[in-house]
Design a protein around this motif. Sequence first.
Motif, PDB file in Angstrom:
ATOM      1  N   ASP A  90     -22.676   3.533  57.874  1.00  0.00           N
ATOM      2  CA  ASP A  90     -21.582   2.739  57.277  1.00  0.00           C
ATOM      3  C   ASP A  90     -22.043   1.490  56.798  1.00  0.00           C
ATOM      4  N   VAL A  91     -23.057   1.314  56.399  1.00  0.00           N
ATOM      5  CA  VAL A  91     -23.641  -0.101  55.790  1.00  0.00           C
ATOM      6  C   VAL A  91     -23.732   0.135  54.385  1.00  0.00           C
ATOM      7  N   ASP A  92     -23.611  -1.159  53.564  1.00  0.00           N
ATOM      8  CA  ASP A  92     -23.772  -1.050  51.975  1.00  0.00           C
ATOM      9  C   ASP A  92     -25.092  -0.979  51.612  1.00  0.00           C
ATOM     10  N   PHE A  93     -26.215  -1.408  52.313  1.00  0.00           N
ATOM     11  CA  PHE A  93     -27.445  -1.229  51.688  1.00  0.00           C
ATOM     12  C   PHE A  93     -28.264  -1.361  52.523  1.00  0.00           C
ATOM     13  N   ILE A  94     -29.301  -0.526  52.534  1.00  0.00           N
ATOM     14  CA  ILE A  94     -30.806  -0.742  53.258  1.00  0.00           C
ATOM     15  C   ILE A  94     -31.988  -0.734  52.025  1.00  0.00           C
ATOM     16  N   THR A  95     -32.528  -2.164  52.301  1.00  0.00           N
ATOM     17  CA  THR A  95     -33.368  -2.343  51.511  1.00  0.00           C
ATOM     18  C   THR A  95     -34.977  -2.683  52.332  1.00  0.00           C
ATOM     19  N   ILE A  96     -35.999  -1.520  52.016  1.00  0.00           N
ATOM     20  CA  ILE A  96     -37.068  -1.843  52.383  1.00  0.00           C
ATOM     21  C   ILE A  96     -38.397  -2.396  51.608  1.00  0.00           C
ATOM     22  N   MET A  97     -38.844  -3.431  51.911  1.00  0.00           N
ATOM     23  CA  MET A  97     -39.627  -4.281  50.915  1.00  0.00           C
ATOM     24  C   MET A  97     -41.012  -4.435  51.404  1.00  0.00           C
ATOM     25  N   LYS A 109     -31.060   2.076  41.937  1.00  0.00           N
ATOM     26  CA  LYS A 109     -32.254   2.258  41.529  1.00  0.00           C
ATOM     27  C   LYS A 109     -33.021   1.664  40.422  1.00  0.00           C
ATOM     28  N   ALA A 110     -32.243   0.834  39.803  1.00  0.00           N
ATOM     29  CA  ALA A 110     -32.778  -0.162  39.067  1.00  0.00           C
ATOM     30  C   ALA A 110     -33.559  -1.411  39.597  1.00  0.00           C
ATOM     31  N   GLN A 111     -32.983  -1.710  40.747  1.00  0.00           N
ATOM     32  CA  GLN A 111     -33.382  -2.635  41.308  1.00  0.00           C
ATOM     33  C   GLN A 111     -34.743  -2.373  42.179  1.00  0.00           C
ATOM     34  N   ILE A 112     -35.136  -1.348  42.356  1.00  0.00           N
ATOM     35  CA  ILE A 112     -36.440  -1.175  42.871  1.00  0.00           C
ATOM     36  C   ILE A 112     -37.417  -1.664  42.136  1.00  0.00           C
ATOM     37  N   GLY A 113     -38.449  -2.248  42.996  1.00  0.00           N
ATOM     38  CA  GLY A 113     -39.679  -3.026  42.063  1.00  0.00           C
ATOM     39  C   GLY A 113     -39.224  -4.656  42.085  1.00  0.00           C
ATOM     40  N   GLN A 114     -38.083  -4.870  42.006  1.00  0.00           N
ATOM     41  CA  GLN A 114     -37.507  -6.193  41.838  1.00  0.00           C
ATOM     42  C   GLN A 114     -37.882  -6.947  43.047  1.00  0.00           C
ATOM     43  N   ARG A 115     -37.704  -8.270  43.071  1.00  0.00           N
ATOM     44  CA  ARG A 115     -38.197  -8.982  44.088  1.00  0.00           C
ATOM     45  C   ARG A 115     -36.408  -9.314  44.890  1.00  0.00           C
ATOM     46  N   PHE A 116     -36.973  -9.151  46.204  1.00  0.00           N
ATOM     47  CA  PHE A 116     -35.606  -9.256  47.104  1.00  0.00           C
ATOM     48  C   PHE A 116     -34.932 -10.543  46.983  1.00  0.00           C
ATOM     49  N   LEU A 117     -33.651 -10.664  46.957  1.00  0.00           N
ATOM     50  CA  LEU A 117     -32.943 -12.149  46.945  1.00  0.00           C
ATOM     51  C   LEU A 117     -32.323 -12.228  48.135  1.00  0.00           C
ATOM     52  N   GLY A 118     -33.274 -13.158  48.820  1.00  0.00           N
ATOM     53  CA  GLY A 118     -32.617 -13.528  50.186  1.00  0.00           C
ATOM     54  C   GLY A 118     -34.005 -14.460  51.012  1.00  0.00           C
ATOM     55  N   HIS A 119     -33.606 -14.536  52.191  1.00  0.00           N
ATOM     56  CA  HIS A 119     -34.605 -15.296  52.805  1.00  0.00           C
ATOM     57  C   HIS A 119     -35.502 -14.685  53.532  1.00  0.00           C
TER      58      HIS A 119
END
Length: 580
Positions: A90-97, A109-119
Amino acid sequence: MRFPRVPGPRSLAAQLFAMQAVLIAVVVAGCALFTYLSDRSQAEDAAGRQAMAVARSVADTPSVREAILTAPKPTTLLQPYALQVQHHTDVDFITIMNPEGIRWTHPDKAQIGQRFLGHRERALRGESFTEVFSGTLGPSVRAVTPIRADGADGAIIGLVSAGIRVEEISARVQDQVTALIGVAVGALALGAVGTYVINARLRRHTHGMNAAELSRMHDYHQAALHAVREGLLMLDGQYKVALMNDGGRELLGVLDEGEGAGKVVGRSVAELGLPAPLTGALLSAEPRVDEVHLTADRVLVVNTSPVSSGERRGTVVTLRDVTELQSLMGELDSERGFTQALRSQAHEAANRLHTVVSLIELDRAEEAVDFATAELELAQALTDQVVAAVSEPVLAALLLGKTAQANERGVELVVSEDSSLDDGLLPDTLPARDLVTILGNLIDNAVDAAQGSVEGGMGASRVTVTALTEDSLLVLRVSDTGAGVDPAHAEAVFQRGFTTKPAGPGGRGLGLALVRQAVARHDGTLTVAEAACGGAEFEVRLPLPKVAARFVVPATNAAETHAPAKSTEPAEPAVPGGDV
């Protein structure tokens, strides 16, 4: 500019309901605001802990490390895994980078390969942290944690970020606020029903009057309560004072709070310091109708009526002051006695006049003159005797009148030789009315007792009156030849209602009680003892001002001082009982 006045609810029920509605609205608004702020903060903390747990779980998964280290394209293996974990946790996203922030997974999927926005700086130093940041999915609470190649000390080979959108957190808080509002609406509905029931019950108890009518009735009640001169006293079921008007306080001689006697309302009747008979009448459960009771300086007519409605709720007491009326009735009785005496004397005078006329018709003028002169001398001698002893006009007139009355009843009334009371000796603080009350009642009782002794065959009947001054005291002493007073009744004889005589139409047992009341009013003493002649002797001692003491005439010289002067004056025909 004046704004139109909004009419308020008039009925008590509407006012109660409006008050409840406002109170519930204020409480609900406050609780909602507090709940929203508190729950939002708690929800953000909970979301941060949840996101951190998911991120660390993904970072510690061996298959994730293996895919990063071995797979030529980690996205192929990591994207399905990330979507599956995201669905189950029940989380809204899981990003592995990778360490440079290039995404291998993303819900979009369009955001895969893009740079992560955050610290990422803290995570690259090996720390795990949470933050609120606005990314591609909007503001969210996210956790970022490093992925190490081999255990806790391995090199950082990637990063994991898991997050929950702020909109989702707000939706959770909004559900709680909605539930709170629902509860408030239910409470308001329950309050409306309760208000209706209470209002119906209240209107039954108030006989259908609303708050405005009750307020108006209270104003009328207060105005009427303090306007009437009669005393009004209301007692509750425990005989405590529930209400007392100004007239009642004045008639009973009790003071309210601030006047030296404590608060009257709420005190028991037994604590008011009233005479025992009056206290007993107020504490009685039976109604009393026109009962006469005496206080320290008043004669009161008392009526009591219990208030009951299935059970005793209290007593209503009315008090009327008949002190003046009782005094006037006593004077009226005296005048009635004088009238009867004058009627008898007129009858006797007519008989004597007929005798004189008959003697003249028989040519016995000298005998007629001797007969008339003897009668005049006898009347004058009685007047001289009384006035020589007591020259105070009110007492002298009273003694002459009582002498005539006693003579009509076959009782001899004698003014003792010790009597000596000059005119002008009595102060203004000792009114003539009180002297008439004291001496008149004592003489009446003595004549009754002496007449009873004659009817009982006990011999001659006599009443002896003594009036003199002694050590700045006015002494009034009345003795009789009656049966006397039982020593056991020496105190009870002064109580209202105590009598040994048959009951009369006007009641008995009030005379001596009035005497004691008048004596107490002037700080005097009243005693009863056995007389030298065997009957009862009542003695009254009243204090006189010291300035009046110098006018006292010694008893031994009283007759010598007054008798010669008085004997030279003509008889006073206006004095009742002068012709005896």
